[in-house]
Design an enzyme around this catalytic site. Sequence first.
Site, mmCIF file in Angstrom:
data_model
loop_
_atom_site.group_PDB
_atom_site.id
_atom_site.type_symbol
_atom_site.label_atom_id
_atom_site.label_comp_id
_atom_site.label_asym_id
_atom_site.label_seq_id
_atom_site.Cartn_x
_atom_site.Cartn_y
_atom_site.Cartn_z
ATOM 1 N N ASP A 398 0.863 -1.175 0.000
ATOM 2 C CA ASP A 398 0.000 0.000 0.000
ATOM 3 C C ASP A 398 0.906 1.234 0.000
ATOM 4 O O ASP A 398 2.122 1.126 0.209
ATOM 5 C CB ASP A 398 -0.884 -0.028 1.247
ATOM 6 C CG ASP A 398 -1.801 1.176 1.337
ATOM 7 O OD1 ASP A 398 -2.319 1.593 0.289
ATOM 8 O OD2 ASP A 398 -1.982 1.694 2.439
ATOM 9 N N THR A 400 -0.184 4.996 1.192
ATOM 10 C CA THR A 400 -0.406 5.931 2.286
ATOM 11 C C THR A 400 -0.316 5.215 3.630
ATOM 12 O O THR A 400 -1.039 4.255 3.875
ATOM 13 C CB THR A 400 -1.776 6.597 2.153
ATOM 14 O OG1 THR A 400 -1.861 7.202 0.868
ATOM 15 C CG2 THR A 400 -1.971 7.642 3.227
ATOM 16 N N LYS A 566 -5.267 28.256 -6.772
ATOM 17 C CA LYS A 566 -4.082 27.405 -6.661
ATOM 18 C C LYS A 566 -4.363 26.106 -7.416
ATOM 19 O O LYS A 566 -5.502 25.633 -7.482
ATOM 20 C CB LYS A 566 -3.744 27.109 -5.201
ATOM 21 C CG LYS A 566 -4.769 26.257 -4.475
ATOM 22 C CD LYS A 566 -4.360 26.020 -3.036
ATOM 23 C CE LYS A 566 -5.413 25.164 -2.316
ATOM 24 N NZ LYS A 566 -5.131 25.002 -0.896
ATOM 25 N N ARG A 600 6.068 17.912 -3.834
ATOM 26 C CA ARG A 600 4.766 18.081 -4.469
ATOM 27 C C ARG A 600 4.508 19.580 -4.636
ATOM 28 O O ARG A 600 4.612 20.332 -3.674
ATOM 29 C CB ARG A 600 3.679 17.438 -3.609
ATOM 30 C CG ARG A 600 3.847 15.938 -3.471
ATOM 31 C CD ARG A 600 3.217 15.427 -2.186
ATOM 32 N NE ARG A 600 1.781 15.534 -2.145
ATOM 33 C CZ ARG A 600 0.943 14.519 -2.386
ATOM 34 N NH1 ARG A 600 1.418 13.342 -2.715
ATOM 35 N NH2 ARG A 600 -0.352 14.681 -2.304
ATOM 36 N N LYS A 801 -7.079 -5.306 -5.202
ATOM 37 C CA LYS A 801 -5.757 -5.572 -4.625
ATOM 38 C C LYS A 801 -5.559 -7.073 -4.419
ATOM 39 O O LYS A 801 -4.508 -7.635 -4.761
ATOM 40 C CB LYS A 801 -5.602 -4.838 -3.288
ATOM 41 C CG LYS A 801 -5.526 -3.322 -3.396
ATOM 42 C CD LYS A 801 -5.265 -2.699 -2.032
ATOM 43 C CE LYS A 801 -5.132 -1.183 -2.122
ATOM 44 N NZ LYS A 801 -4.777 -0.563 -0.845
ATOM 45 N N ASN A 824 -8.527 -1.372 4.198
ATOM 46 C CA ASN A 824 -8.680 -1.673 2.778
ATOM 47 C C ASN A 824 -7.522 -2.512 2.251
ATOM 48 O O ASN A 824 -7.511 -2.894 1.085
ATOM 49 C CB ASN A 824 -8.816 -0.385 1.960
ATOM 50 C CG ASN A 824 -7.623 0.531 2.132
ATOM 51 O OD1 ASN A 824 -6.878 0.413 3.093
ATOM 52 N ND2 ASN A 824 -7.440 1.448 1.213
ATOM 53 N N ASP A 825 -6.547 -2.804 3.099
ATOM 54 C CA ASP A 825 -5.441 -3.684 2.711
ATOM 55 C C ASP A 825 -5.631 -5.113 3.215
ATOM 56 O O ASP A 825 -4.813 -5.990 2.917
ATOM 57 C CB ASP A 825 -4.109 -3.144 3.258
ATOM 58 C CG ASP A 825 -3.817 -1.733 2.794
ATOM 59 O OD1 ASP A 825 -4.025 -1.463 1.589
ATOM 60 O OD2 ASP A 825 -3.401 -0.902 3.608
#
Length: 1168
Positions: A398, A400, A566, A600, A801, A824-825
């Site tokens: 994963d 994040t 922005k 970023r 996944k 979610n993993d």
Amino acid sequence: MSLVESQSEDRQSEEQVRYLQANGRELNSKFGYPNNTIKTSRYSVLNFLPLNLFEQFQRLANAYFLILLFLQLIPQISSLAWYTTVIPLMVVLSVTAVKDAIDDMKRHQNDNQVNNRSVLVVMNGRIKEDKWMNIQVGDIIKLKNNQPVTVSTSLGCGFFFFGLSEYKGTLLLLLETNLKVKQAISVTSDLEDNLGLLSAFDGKVRCESPNNKLDKFTGILTYKGKNYTLDHDKLLLRGCIIRNTDWCYGLVIYTGPDTKLMQNCGKSTFKRTHMDRLLNILVLWIFLFLGSMCFILAIGHGIWENKKGYYFQDFLPWKEHVSSSVVSAVLIFWSYFIILNTMVPISLYVSVEIIRWGNSYYINWDRKMFYAPKNTPAQARTTTLNEELGQVKYVFSDKTGTLTQNIMVFNKCSINGIFYGGVYDKKGRRVEVSEETEKVDFSYNKLADPKFSFYDKTLVEAVKKGDCSVHLFFLSLSLCHTVMSEEKVEGKLIYQAQSPDEGALVTAARNFGFVFRSRTSEMITVVEMGETKVYQLLAILDFNNVRKRMSVIVRTPEDRVMLFCKGADTILSQLLHPSCRSLRDVTMEHLDDFAIEGLRTLMVAYRELDNAFFQAWSKKHSVACLSLENREDKMSDVYEEMEKDLMLLGATAIEDKLQDGVPETITTLNKAKIKMWVLTGDKQETAVNIAYACNIFGDEMDGMFIVEGKNDETVRQELRTARDKMKPESLLESDPINTYLTTKPQMPFRVPEEVPNGNYGLIINGCSLAYALEGNLELELLRTACMCKGVICCRMTPLQKAQVVELVKRYKKVVTLAIGDGANDVSMIKAAHIGVGISGQEGMQAMLNSDYTFSQFHCLRRLLLVHGRWSYNRMCKFLSYFFYKNFAFTLVHFWYAFFSGFSAQTVYDTWFITFYNLVYTSLPVLGLSLFDQDVNETWSLRFPELYDPGQHNLYFNKKEFVKCLVHGIYSSLVLFFIPMGTIHNSVRSDGKEISDYQSFSLIVQTALLCVVTMQIALDTTYWTMISHIFTWGSLGFYFCILFFLYSDGLCLMFPDVFQFLGVARNTLNLPQMWLIIVLIVVLCILPMIGYQFLKPLFWPVDVDKIMDRIHLCMRHSLSPPTRTKLKHASSRRSAYAFSHKQGFGALITSGKAMKDKVFKRNSSPFKK
């Protein structure tokens, strides 16, 4: 799979639509919905013994010895005492049962901890505290701020939700720890927190049956004769954490296994290693070999009885039940089946379990995998997969919270063409930021965030001097956002941002003196350099994936109408006023510098608007908002009218902080030939930026392929185009894999590794992946992806996944590892051969469903290259030695049969047979398997190439097993025929014969123990005090036991059990015996020494060359080569920094998300 899960599946197959009534437990109970109990344990007090024994006897070896025990109770064929089987079998079963009981007790503790959590339930007009497991469908529960949702619920009033909640990370698949907005329907908002009205609420819900679709939900609430639509925005998924909301109520829709979290978790399966499967095959081979030997000996016995025994009955009469040589041969077959039973090692499985259990503690005790800030050690939650850690080929990660900390830091900026954020020494030279670097002092700003760090003092000086460009830049950051603020204590602001990028920008503006303090649907309050100013919020031009920008229009206290914008530099640079051309060029150079550091980036601009122009535009905006057809397109056109001729202010650079050591870890894993795939629900641009930052991708790569087709044919073409560039011959019909596929092979089959003509990367999104995972395209995806150095899959669902992991498992003969930190993993973690959970910010689900856990990604390097490699090497040495010693021990009986008339007489004393595996040879092999190291941890990490043999399973496979068998056969020949030849017709110095059966037996068994002890000494490369005690102590213990078992007192007290009276005393004082033992040891060990010496010379492998380098360094006392910390350098630009969800701006301007006390609070942002 638990009983609860199986019952849930059966019920769901029948359930098409779900019906329920609020506060109607009696009605809802008729539908048989499951309760909210979580059960992961396997046993109870009552069923432990029968169920555990049933599971243990499913193992082939245990079942074999149980059958053997029954055979030994038949006197006609029993050639060994019953205790030779019962004692080892009882020990094996007891050790395994104790281990299983301890493991299951831990599961019970975890289940009880989860099931007994408290939750507030509305019952009969009052709030009642109940346990989580007692929650039922139709209950109304109360949730408070910062409290996780325990079920899946639907939204009700103000902060009143109807449904049960999933887990953190499953609500939306963008950034799992970002804020998401949920809104209640108006009819339930009126109920507020009136317990009487809540208890009387009897609305009925008709909704879809339980499924795993995280972003879809459809239902209808019927209340007082009216129907109200329920959608995904009204549903709270289990595990979400409430933010920016004091309280809310919810109606339970799904519980337990029906929640979307559990639906996405996949089935719990017992994971077996590749070594376990290999052992089952080898045990079957041994059975066949054992049967063949018994058959040969039975035939030999029949021939001997027919030719000699029949005429020898006066001296050796046949027993009553033997009528012919054929009957005798049949009985002898089973007698030898009992004698040669040690060919199938009964203690093999329990020894493997003890070794795995011991090696797992090294992981738990590893201080270098301990994370002090959270006081979290690494933990092996299973003891069955340790050696598999040394064989991993593919890592699925994963993003994040796993690779990144999900912490964004304002790092640098460019304002009006001036670069800020660099750190320089007194001589003006650029230096790296370190702990000693002096931070900027923000003490002049009482509202500054004390956690914020910045090192360039020139920016603060520019702010204090009143630089107009700098002030306007930070004013833009403090106004152009969708952040919510809380100020429960005067002067202490807490920002709730839907993305951490937004939070970082607003926090930066706050520290530099432009403090966003509060907002309503119409006003934004900002404290500018200590002076409070209120700006009227006129419009928010919301973000979407096409626009890649957001803007706000405000009226300043000076009555000026200003637009602040922005967004991505690739977009905003085209919207600038022509007068900004030179400033744009300078800013773009700065952006290139930011990109080299992997930061970023965002561009910031503004435009001052004419009041009349704005009023005319506002009317067009209102018309577009009310449009029923093509509303989004019309809104976009209106936005473009406003967002042009912008004046450039500057650019920001935000560091998406990677976890410590991530780039170095991935580089090391790449050198170990471990391939890294990132499977994330995040946006493509964000995922790719991180891939470059942590060295999964690099500028030196030969190509990058992006698969983004919207149909199967486009996806197929994109995949084949990529494969054509990497390996053109793979598309030809003559390609071996294509040729094999045309034969329509039976599934499953293995796709071999293909070597591309360079280094490539693959990027594919979830939409394209849905087509690529279909049956006719999955092999195209697999072959293309597996040739790439790195793979990024974005916008994936949890189920996708798991499907990607299953795809590799199905077609590749490799070991896979999945690592993640969120719910979610979980499906991915369960699907992989090895699942690793990061105990991070996203709750406990990933950790609870994993096989190994730790707090930082860099621990994966030690887990695989140190603990995994050691465990694999130790297990391979153990198996090779274990099979060898059993073959050498057992096959002596086979040769002896030819000299004993095939009479099923044993060579050894029955007590030696009983203790051989259980006592005499158990400790040395455990010492080898728990303490041996070919090189220490430092060399293991410095030379990741040492990991390669495990990936190809070079150290123990079918070929190595045959070598063990051949070695065992040779040793058994030496062990039998050397003593046989040397003591034949031999006499002692006093003239007495020594060629009796008992003396021969003692010589053979003593020589056997000396041989196997020397063999394990040769196999040991790392000696500890414990290793010496185990190895040489076991041999000494044998002689102590020998004199005890063969003592006069014991033999006279139990003559039927202990029959070797005085043999030890009479035999061990013979010089011939010790000469025989020395000769046997030399003859058995010499070939192995020669093989180990010649193998690296004539058949070297890469690992041998690396070991030579290490040994050379060690001989000359050279330290391991040092490695400098990797720095990411890339010429590519992060095209867009923040991870907005479209629609947030509209929510703010609607006023529904505001926390004004005069308004009812009808929505709640959630953090997942």
